[in-house]
Design an enzyme around this catalytic site. Structure first.
Site, PDB file in Angstrom:
ATOM      1  N   ASP A 201       1.487  -0.720   7.581  1.00  0.00           N
ATOM      2  CA  ASP A 201       1.753   0.324   8.568  1.00  0.00           C
ATOM      3  C   ASP A 201       2.057  -0.305   9.933  1.00  0.00           C
ATOM      4  O   ASP A 201       1.373  -1.245  10.353  1.00  0.00           O
ATOM      5  CB  ASP A 201       0.500   1.206   8.668  1.00  0.00           C
ATOM      6  CG  ASP A 201       0.706   2.439   9.513  1.00  0.00           C
ATOM      7  OD1 ASP A 201       1.513   3.284   9.124  1.00  0.00           O
ATOM      8  OD2 ASP A 201       0.058   2.554  10.575  1.00  0.00           O
ATOM      9  N   GLU A 269       1.680 -12.215  -8.387  1.00  0.00           N
ATOM     10  CA  GLU A 269       2.866 -11.617  -7.745  1.00  0.00           C
ATOM     11  C   GLU A 269       2.495 -10.483  -6.770  1.00  0.00           C
ATOM     12  O   GLU A 269       2.979  -9.355  -6.869  1.00  0.00           O
ATOM     13  CB  GLU A 269       3.854 -11.076  -8.778  1.00  0.00           C
ATOM     14  CG  GLU A 269       4.490 -12.167  -9.607  1.00  0.00           C
ATOM     15  CD  GLU A 269       5.560 -11.633 -10.546  1.00  0.00           C
ATOM     16  OE1 GLU A 269       6.491 -12.390 -10.828  1.00  0.00           O
ATOM     17  OE2 GLU A 269       5.490 -10.460 -10.992  1.00  0.00           O
TER      18      GLU A 269
HETATM   19  C1  NOJ Z   1       3.132   5.248  10.366  1.00  0.00           C
HETATM   20  C2  NOJ Z   1       2.531   6.168   9.347  1.00  0.00           C
HETATM   21  O1  NOJ Z   1       3.435   6.330   8.293  1.00  0.00           O
HETATM   22  C3  NOJ Z   1       2.230   7.455  10.071  1.00  0.00           C
HETATM   23  O2  NOJ Z   1       1.889   8.486   9.187  1.00  0.00           O
HETATM   24  C4  NOJ Z   1       1.142   7.190  11.079  1.00  0.00           C
HETATM   25  O3  NOJ Z   1       0.928   8.356  11.842  1.00  0.00           O
HETATM   26  C5  NOJ Z   1       1.534   6.063  12.030  1.00  0.00           C
HETATM   27  N1  NOJ Z   1       2.136   4.951  11.351  1.00  0.00           N
HETATM   28  C6  NOJ Z   1       0.326   5.547  12.767  1.00  0.00           C
HETATM   29  O4  NOJ Z   1      -0.506   4.867  11.872  1.00  0.00           O
END
Ligand code: NOJ
Length: 535
Positions: A201, A269
């Site tokens: 993320d 992997e």
């Molecule tokens: C990207 C995630 O996909 C989203 O849902 C989230 O709100 C933000 N990053 C912050 O973590």
């Protein structure tokens, strides 16, 4: 044995756990619910599942506010349930990708709670970005959160902490070695539990620069970073070149270390895919250099118009940029952060685009419900839960529409998702979209996806690059057709509202909608439709 790693041209099914299937009647999906539906997932013909976060979390941002990254939130089950899910997925030859959230923790994480109780300048505060207020009492700089409102929140002793997202999501200070050590522990924890990879993320956000410097146009920058704010593309691109907290060189050092960690699991992997919204697009390729991550999301198709020039550019650019670092692209039409593709470009167009994309080299990501052709859920403001909605005082509706739970079967809402009231309401108009209904209808979107993914596996995975046959720069220069060949398959998409003739040869394998006719040695492709031919 196939020597290519499993992820290289995999189809990966994204599950938003809260919205998938509720096994315990509390109105929210959970891990045992996912486990109980793995046969359905397997039947789609996908290779792996990516699970959006299910960790301990106060759930201020759909679980992307993690309070304990090495445990399961009780609303989703427990660690034993996670282990069982992974075991059952592997039994079906489905790989599992976990979502890791390294840019920030929840304010309920023990580190942040300790930081609040500690003094300015302490080791505890040093894990986050705490700074004193300016002399006039204002925050250390003028940055605006990606969810709206200031990026800084003040604590009792007057210091401010940085949060690029919600105020409950304090950004971690990646200059502090303790932070990386803790994340490496988390990566190992989940690999040891059995996961096969990670979706990272905000992968481009970990390193900040110029934290004490104002941006000349913070509101413009914040708008430019949002998919839901319309803006002239030159203006947007110019602003995107000025983001002080994304895509800094330092992030690559982190991924080089992580790559070594992944590779130390010989025979496993382990892969990772970066969520990296970067500009210009060439920068994305840095994340997939040989000693870094395995894939980087290409987000262009989440916003691209259903237009042959636009789509040609997106596909061509992604394939050729990735080739410069010997990587393959990724393709995603929907996810939990953006409007569902069927709502955005239309139902038939969404089917056509999916079939077009499934033929391409690289990995295809499918967001649960996309296979059903689900539109966005229609919600009242009182239903909404996305922090974006609250932080913009309702000016931006947020992402809940894409997160409405899946309709499984039956005639009445919530269509088998739960025995209780679902956490977001499902509309009665989704009756025709249930999995049960679509399974019974050979012409449904669900059957299109199943058939296409089977054919993709049979004829296209590992088939090498594409050769363009029709685009504004190839073939007969039609602005209605896009066509390429790959291996033994020719893929033709007709983007117009009327039938179009093309020269494709071979036997029709599949069509996304309507009927393909033959006329004077040519194939007639239905409006807003894609067809595959086997030569
Ligand atoms: C990207 C995630 O996909 C989203 O849902 C989230 O709100 C933000 N990053 C912050 O973590």
């Amino acid at each position: 044995m196939n020597s290519s790693p499993w992820w290289k041209e995999a189809t990966i099914y994204q599950i938003y756990p809260r919205s998938f299937f509720d096994s315990n009647g509390d109105g929210e999906g959970d891990l045992p619910g996912i486990t109980s539906k793995l046969d359905y997932v397997k039947s789609l013909g996908v290779d792996a599942i990516w699970l959006s976060p299910f960790y301990t979390s106060p759930n201020k941002d759909g679980g992307y506010d993690v309070a304990n990254p090495r445990d399961v939130d009780p609303r989703f089950g427990n660690l034993e349930d996670a282990r069982e899910l992974i075991t059952q997925a592997h039994r079906r030859n489905l790989r599992v990708i976990a979502d890791i959230v390294p840019n920030h923790f929840s304010d309920q994480h023990e580190w942040f709670q300790a930081a609040l109780k500690s003094k300015r300048g302490s080791k505890e505060r040093g894990r986050f970005h705490f700074y004193d207020a300016n002399e006039d009492g204002t925050p250390p700089n003028n940055w605006i959160s990606l969810f709206g409102g200031p990026s800084w929140t003040q604590v009792e002793d007057g210091q401010f902490y940085l949060h690029l997202f919600d105020s409950t999501q304090p950004d971690l200070n990646w200059e502090n070695p303790e932070v990386n050590a803790d994340f490496e522990k988390t990566l190992r924890f989940w690999i040891d539990l059995g996961v096969d990879g990670f979706r990272i993320d905000v992968a481009h956000g970990l390193i900040k620069e110029d934290v004490l410097t104002n941006h000349p146009d913070p509101q413009g920058l914040s708008n430019a970073l949002r998919l839901d704010v319309a803006m002239d593309s030159d203006e947007r691109n110019a602003l995107l070149l000025t983001v002080p907290y994304f895509d800094r060189q330092g992030v690559h050092e982190i991924y080089r270390k992580w790559r070594k960690l992944f590779d130390s699991y010989t025979g496993r992997e382990i892969m990772a895919v970066a969520e990296a919204w970067v500009h210009p697009p060439v920068n994305a390729t840095r994340y997939v250099r040989a000693d870094e991550l395995h894939q980087v999301f290409n987000f262009d198709l989440l916003t691209a118009e259903f237009d042959s020039d636009v789509l040609f550019d997106v596909v061509e650019r992604s394939i050729s940029l990735n080739a410069t670092v010997n990587a393959l692209p990724t393709w995603a039409l929907s996810n939990h952060d953006s409007p569902r593709v069927a709502s955005r470009i239309g139902d038939e167009q969404a089917r056509a685009l999916a079939l077009f994309v499934f033929g391409l080299p690289g990995s295809a990501y499918v967001f649960a419900g996309q296979e059903l052709g689900l539109p966005d859920g229609q919600l009242q403001d009182s239903d909404r839960q996305d922090p974006t909605f609250f932080r913009t005082n309702g000016a931006i509706k947020g992402r809940d529409g894409a997160r409405v739970p899946l309709p499984w079967g039956g005639d009445t809402k919530p269509f088998g998702f739960s025995t209780a009231k679902p956490w977001l309401p499902i509309s009665q108009s989704w009756k025709d979209f249930t999995i049960e209904n679509e399974l019974a209808d050979p012409k449904s979107s669900l059957h299109l996806y199943k058939n296409a993914l089977e054919l993709r596996k049979e004829f296209l995975v590992g088939a090498g690059g594409i050769t363009w046959l029709e685009s504004s720069q190839h073939g007969h220069k039609s602005d209605s057709l896009l066509s390429y060949s790959r291996g033994a398959i020719t893929v033709v998409m007709n983007l117009s509202d009327s039938t179009k003739e093309c020269d494709a040869e071979g036997k029709l394998l599949i069509v996304s909608g309507g009927t393909v006719d033959a006329r004077d040695g040519k194939k007639v492709i239905p409006a807003r439709s894609t067809a595959w031919f086997l030569t």
